[in-house]
Design a protein around this motif. Structure first.
Motif, PDB file in Angstrom:
ATOM      1  N   GLY A 113       0.801  -1.219   0.000  1.00  0.00           N
ATOM      2  CA  GLY A 113       0.000   0.000   0.000  1.00  0.00           C
ATOM      3  C   GLY A 113       0.830   1.264   0.000  1.00  0.00           C
ATOM      4  O   GLY A 113       0.327   2.345  -0.335  1.00  0.00           O
ATOM      5  N   GLN A 157      -7.400  -5.380 -14.483  1.00  0.00           N
ATOM      6  CA  GLN A 157      -7.428  -3.960 -14.100  1.00  0.00           C
ATOM      7  C   GLN A 157      -6.973  -3.040 -15.227  1.00  0.00           C
ATOM      8  O   GLN A 157      -7.132  -1.836 -15.136  1.00  0.00           O
ATOM      9  CB  GLN A 157      -6.521  -3.719 -12.877  1.00  0.00           C
ATOM     10  N   TRP A 167      -5.651  -1.619   4.626  1.00  0.00           N
ATOM     11  CA  TRP A 167      -5.281  -2.535   3.551  1.00  0.00           C
ATOM     12  C   TRP A 167      -6.216  -3.748   3.446  1.00  0.00           C
ATOM     13  O   TRP A 167      -6.698  -4.072   2.366  1.00  0.00           O
ATOM     14  CB  TRP A 167      -3.843  -2.997   3.720  1.00  0.00           C
ATOM     15  N   ASP A 168      -6.476  -4.417   4.543  1.00  0.00           N
ATOM     16  CA  ASP A 168      -7.280  -5.634   4.482  1.00  0.00           C
ATOM     17  C   ASP A 168      -8.687  -5.340   3.959  1.00  0.00           C
ATOM     18  O   ASP A 168      -9.217  -6.086   3.125  1.00  0.00           O
ATOM     19  CB  ASP A 168      -7.364  -6.289   5.865  1.00  0.00           C
ATOM     20  N   VAL A 203      -8.477  -4.505   0.159  1.00  0.00           N
ATOM     21  CA  VAL A 203      -8.323  -5.711  -0.658  1.00  0.00           C
ATOM     22  C   VAL A 203      -9.644  -6.462  -0.740  1.00  0.00           C
ATOM     23  O   VAL A 203     -10.034  -6.964  -1.805  1.00  0.00           O
ATOM     24  CB  VAL A 203      -7.208  -6.606  -0.081  1.00  0.00           C
ATOM     25  N   GLY A 259     -10.139  -6.122  -4.416  1.00  0.00           N
ATOM     26  CA  GLY A 259      -9.188  -7.135  -4.848  1.00  0.00           C
ATOM     27  C   GLY A 259      -7.759  -6.664  -4.655  1.00  0.00           C
ATOM     28  O   GLY A 259      -7.462  -5.465  -4.707  1.00  0.00           O
ATOM     29  N   GLU A 260      -6.861  -7.626  -4.461  1.00  0.00           N
ATOM     30  CA  GLU A 260      -5.471  -7.283  -4.187  1.00  0.00           C
ATOM     31  C   GLU A 260      -4.800  -6.596  -5.375  1.00  0.00           C
ATOM     32  O   GLU A 260      -4.008  -5.667  -5.204  1.00  0.00           O
ATOM     33  CB  GLU A 260      -4.678  -8.536  -3.803  1.00  0.00           C
ATOM     34  N   THR A 283      -6.044  -4.547  -7.719  1.00  0.00           N
ATOM     35  CA  THR A 283      -6.405  -3.133  -7.804  1.00  0.00           C
ATOM     36  C   THR A 283      -5.785  -2.348  -6.656  1.00  0.00           C
ATOM     37  O   THR A 283      -5.288  -1.225  -6.850  1.00  0.00           O
ATOM     38  CB  THR A 283      -7.929  -2.972  -7.787  1.00  0.00           C
ATOM     39  N   ALA A 284      -5.796  -2.927  -5.440  1.00  0.00           N
ATOM     40  CA  ALA A 284      -5.188  -2.235  -4.305  1.00  0.00           C
ATOM     41  C   ALA A 284      -3.690  -2.015  -4.544  1.00  0.00           C
ATOM     42  O   ALA A 284      -3.139  -0.956  -4.203  1.00  0.00           O
ATOM     43  CB  ALA A 284      -5.419  -3.037  -3.024  1.00  0.00           C
ATOM     44  N   LYS A 285      -3.018  -2.996  -5.134  1.00  0.00           N
ATOM     45  CA  LYS A 285      -1.592  -2.847  -5.438  1.00  0.00           C
ATOM     46  C   LYS A 285      -1.358  -1.772  -6.501  1.00  0.00           C
ATOM     47  O   LYS A 285      -0.373  -1.022  -6.438  1.00  0.00           O
ATOM     48  CB  LYS A 285      -1.023  -4.187  -5.893  1.00  0.00           C
TER      49      LYS A 285
END
Length: 430
Positions: free
Chosen positions: A82, A125, A373-374, A377, A381-382, A384-386
């Motif tokens: 993040g 994404q 973060w959790d 996600v 989804g992980e 897009t968060a990344k």
């Protein structure tokens, strides 16, 4: 009789080491068991599988690396996804590739195996490339702008709440003191805009590209202004309407799901544009400023707040930003903005560069993403968060290094006699 596949004769670590000018500043390991760089490095990169290598080889530069990272094929250790600030600063400062000649490049590719040159499917994404968007609609047409704005802003209102915080302000804040919180700085930004526009009770404000309605609600609540905001994002408009109703401001504030070019009202005392100019295209600046000028009554004020370059050449965003963050985004310098505003008949009264404030703003958003973060996600989804973690971190570094800036340009619609209504000296404080 078919031939057997070529067996790679060069390890991935060896290939990476060959291309480094000054050595690898981080620890690199790959699925083939090879490695490069110091074992005690604070940041590590691990290429998980063959698909990740194919991403990197078939889309050189930031796009291929981003694809592998988003899909989990390139893992980074030593930093939080993040807020990978320390790792990205290290890579940008010390990671230096040399460009191989054609013969050497072919040798390296053959050594790694030419079968790796088949591109894998792109991550979900990722937006269409520019040429595909051109097939589906002219750049910055009403239809295409609505589609690309939706790609960025209609991610999830809850996700934006996590990242932006209670203000839901997705533009540069103004830190009046070094210890100001992000929320205090966002409120200060809205108030600075209001004071530059000299908002007074009973006046009418048009806020184009209004986002989740922060400026509209601030103007209505703090200045008694009747404010209309427009946004191309349906999710933003729906969120803003609920927020306006909850705040009891529906008699003064309104947000519409509408392209700014479809606003038919005129005679506004003030127009604010906070973070819209980046999306409209430099070649459209003359029409944009002319349209906003025509929405103002004589003596009315325009405040244009936008990301700019440190030079005045039109520059498209890089491949990663274009595909994952701001499709069709384009930036230029404040000089071009001032010129086109003047050529549209506006009198520019004041400009201000808030570059360092945007770096601090992005730091705050990154910290929010880490803290939530959790939930982020779980929401988007992980992958897009990344994307957001690396995009915000990269943008922060670009502002810190003066690669991009943030300018507010204040202008008036001066009447045919030369009267602007502007005082002898600025009244908003500088």
């Amino acid at each position: 009789m078919s031939s057997s596949p070529t067996v790679p004769t060069l390890s991935i670590g060896e290939a990476i080491s060959t291309l480094m000018k000054h050595g690898m500043p981080v620890r690199f390991t790959a699925y083939d068991g090879s490695s490069a760089g110091p074992e005690d490095a604070a940041v590590g990169l691990h290429l998980v599988n063959e698909r990740g290598l194919r991403y990197i080889l078939t889309a050189p530069g930031d796009l291929g690396i981003a694809r592998a990272y988003v899909m989990g094929d390139l893992q980074v250790s030593g930093v939080h996804p993040g807020n990978p600030y320390d790792g990205l600063v290290l890579l940008l400062s010390q990671l230096s590739f040399r460009r191989p000649g054609a013969a050497e490049a072919l040798r390296l590719l053959r050594g790694l195996g030419l079968g790796h040159l088949k591109p894998p499917p792109v991550p979900p994404q990722e937006h269409l490339p520019r040429w595909r968007r051109a097939v589906e609609g002219l750049r910055h047409s009403l239809v295409r702008d609505a589609e690309v704005i939706g790609h960025h802003y209609d991610v999830s209102n809850r996700f934006y709440e996590i990242v932006l915080g209670p203000s839901m302000a997705y533009t540069c804040a103004v830190f009046e003191t070094a210890d100001a919180t992000l929320e205090e700085a966002q409120a200060a930004k809205f108030d600075l805009v209001a004071r530059k526009l000299d908002l007074q009770p009973g006046q009418r404000l048009l806020d184009v590209g209004c986002g989740w309605g922060g400026m509209v609600m601030h103007a209505a609540r703090e200045y008694g202004v009747k404010a209309l905001g427009v946004t191309l994002s349906l999710q933003q408009a729906e969120w803003a309407k609920q927020a306006i109703d909850a705040a009891g401001l529906s008699d003064l504030a309104e947000v519409r799901h509408l392209d700014y070019r479809d606003v038919v009202e005129d005679g506004f005392d003030a127009v604010s544009s906070i973070g819209l100019t980046e999306h409209i295209g430099v070649r459209n600046y003359p029409a944009y400023f002319a349209f906003l000028r025509d929405r103002l009554k004589p003596g009315g004020r325009l405040l244009n707040h936008s990301i700019t370059r440190a030079h005045n050449l039109p520059t498209r965003t890089g491949a990663f930003i274009d595909r994952y963050v701001f499709p069709d985004g384009e930036l230029t310098g404040s000089g071009r903005i001032v010129m086109d505003a003047q050529d549209a008949g506006l009198e520019v009264q004041h400009t201000e560069n808030l570059r360092v404030h945007y770096a601090r703003t992005l730091q705050g958003w990154s910290e929010n993403l880490v803290a939530g973060w959790d939930e982020a996600v779980a929401e988007v989804g992980e992958g897009t968060a990344k994307v957001w973690g690396i995009y915000m971190t990269g943008s922060r570094i670009a502002f810190e290094r003066n690669e991009i800036q943030l300018h507010q340009v204040l202008a008036t619609r001066t009447d045919e006699t030369g009267e602007s209504g502007y005082p002898l000296r600025h009244t908003f404080g500088v």
